[in-house]
Scaffold this motif. Structure first.
Motif, PDB file in Angstrom:
ATOM      1  N   UNK A  78      44.225  78.593  97.887  1.00  0.00           N
ATOM      2  CA  UNK A  78      43.751  79.343  98.531  1.00  0.00           C
ATOM      3  C   UNK A  78      43.797  78.458  99.489  1.00  0.00           C
ATOM      4  N   UNK A  79      42.894  77.306  99.419  1.00  0.00           N
ATOM      5  CA  UNK A  79      42.316  75.877 100.251  1.00  0.00           C
ATOM      6  C   UNK A  79      43.127  75.946 100.963  1.00  0.00           C
ATOM      7  N   UNK A  80      44.311  76.250 100.916  1.00  0.00           N
ATOM      8  CA  UNK A  80      45.877  75.308 101.606  1.00  0.00           C
ATOM      9  C   UNK A  80      46.524  74.071 100.948  1.00  0.00           C
ATOM     10  N   UNK A  81      46.155  73.792  99.884  1.00  0.00           N
ATOM     11  CA  UNK A  81      46.165  72.706  98.972  1.00  0.00           C
ATOM     12  C   UNK A  81      47.117  72.774  97.867  1.00  0.00           C
ATOM     13  N   UNK A  82      48.672  71.557  97.487  1.00  0.00           N
ATOM     14  CA  UNK A  82      49.319  71.656  96.768  1.00  0.00           C
ATOM     15  C   UNK A  82      48.712  71.890  94.947  1.00  0.00           C
ATOM     16  N   UNK A  83      49.270  72.335  93.709  1.00  0.00           N
ATOM     17  CA  UNK A  83      48.905  70.937  93.309  1.00  0.00           C
ATOM     18  C   UNK A  83      49.774  71.867  92.043  1.00  0.00           C
ATOM     19  N   UNK A 119      48.311  74.438 105.347  1.00  0.00           N
ATOM     20  CA  UNK A 119      48.677  75.459 104.636  1.00  0.00           C
ATOM     21  C   UNK A 119      47.488  76.473 104.137  1.00  0.00           C
ATOM     22  N   UNK A 120      46.684  76.238 105.086  1.00  0.00           N
ATOM     23  CA  UNK A 120      45.572  78.068 105.304  1.00  0.00           C
ATOM     24  C   UNK A 120      46.110  78.858 105.632  1.00  0.00           C
ATOM     25  N   UNK A 121      45.651  79.784 104.876  1.00  0.00           N
ATOM     26  CA  UNK A 121      46.007  81.444 104.995  1.00  0.00           C
ATOM     27  C   UNK A 121      47.709  81.602 104.501  1.00  0.00           C
ATOM     28  N   UNK A 126      49.846  82.436  91.337  1.00  0.00           N
ATOM     29  CA  UNK A 126      49.952  81.598  91.256  1.00  0.00           C
ATOM     30  C   UNK A 126      48.662  81.014  90.253  1.00  0.00           C
ATOM     31  N   UNK A 127      48.202  80.606  89.414  1.00  0.00           N
ATOM     32  CA  UNK A 127      47.428  80.591  88.479  1.00  0.00           C
ATOM     33  C   UNK A 127      46.060  80.507  88.784  1.00  0.00           C
ATOM     34  N   UNK A 128      44.527  80.898  88.536  1.00  0.00           N
ATOM     35  CA  UNK A 128      43.346  80.546  89.367  1.00  0.00           C
ATOM     36  C   UNK A 128      42.952  79.256  89.175  1.00  0.00           C
ATOM     37  N   UNK A 129      42.291  78.673  89.501  1.00  0.00           N
ATOM     38  CA  UNK A 129      42.032  76.739  89.343  1.00  0.00           C
ATOM     39  C   UNK A 129      41.023  77.111  87.902  1.00  0.00           C
TER      40      UNK A 129
END
Length: 160
Positions: free
Chosen positions: A101-106, A149-151, A157-160
């Motif tokens: 959600x914060x615009x990062x990829x993991x 990438x925010x928004x 996507x599973x929750x962090x």
């Protein structure tokens, strides 16, 4: 004449005991075992000093007239990596990538820990025709302007 009031002595002792108990609460709560059935450990931020390479084949030094290449870095590079790996079936660095959600990829490793992805510092060489959809993002052909990438919503996507 010194008069000692028992009532004040009891109140001050009671007040001191209550303050001591309140100061002990954080100490005692941090020593607890906590929940043993937590679903996933916290994310690992291994972006310091390490990047994920996408194993791109080396492009030729001199470009021919039919071979136009764009360099994707920053948000454009991250979004490219995300799109390349979002439908993968395996786990780990070469497996499925998620967009937070914060615009990062993991991605998640075998122990379900999240690892943040950083595009290579030299950028990713992509054919111009394929790179067109990343034109609006920061880092397209090393530009400093554009959106991040925010928004951008990610699916499943599973929750962090």
């Amino acid at each position: 004449m010194n008069t000692i009031y028992k009532e004040r002595k009891i109140v001050s002792r009671l007040f001191a005991v209550m303050l001591s108990a309140l100061l002990m609460v954080p100490l005692l709560s941090s020593c607890g075992g906590g929940s043993r059935n937590a679903s996933a450990p916290p994310p690992v931020d291994d972006t310091a000093g390490r990047t994920v390479s996408d194993n791109q084949p080396e492009a030729k030094k001199g470009l021919s007239t039919g071979q136009k290449v764009a360099i994707l870095a920053g948000a454009a590079g991250l979004y490219y990596l995300y799109n390349q790996h979002k439908n993968a079936s395996q786990e780990g660095a070469q497996g499925k990538y998620y967009l937070s959600k914060n615009g990062r990829v993991y991605y998640r490793d075998a122990e379900h820990r999240a690892h943040w992805v950083t595009p290579p510092s030299e950028g990713i060489r992509v054919p111009e025709s394929e790179a067109q959809k990343y034109r609006e993002f920061q880092g397209y052909n090393r530009s400093a302007t554009g959106r991040d990438l925010t928004g951008i919503t990610s699916s499943a996507a599973p929750a962090l």
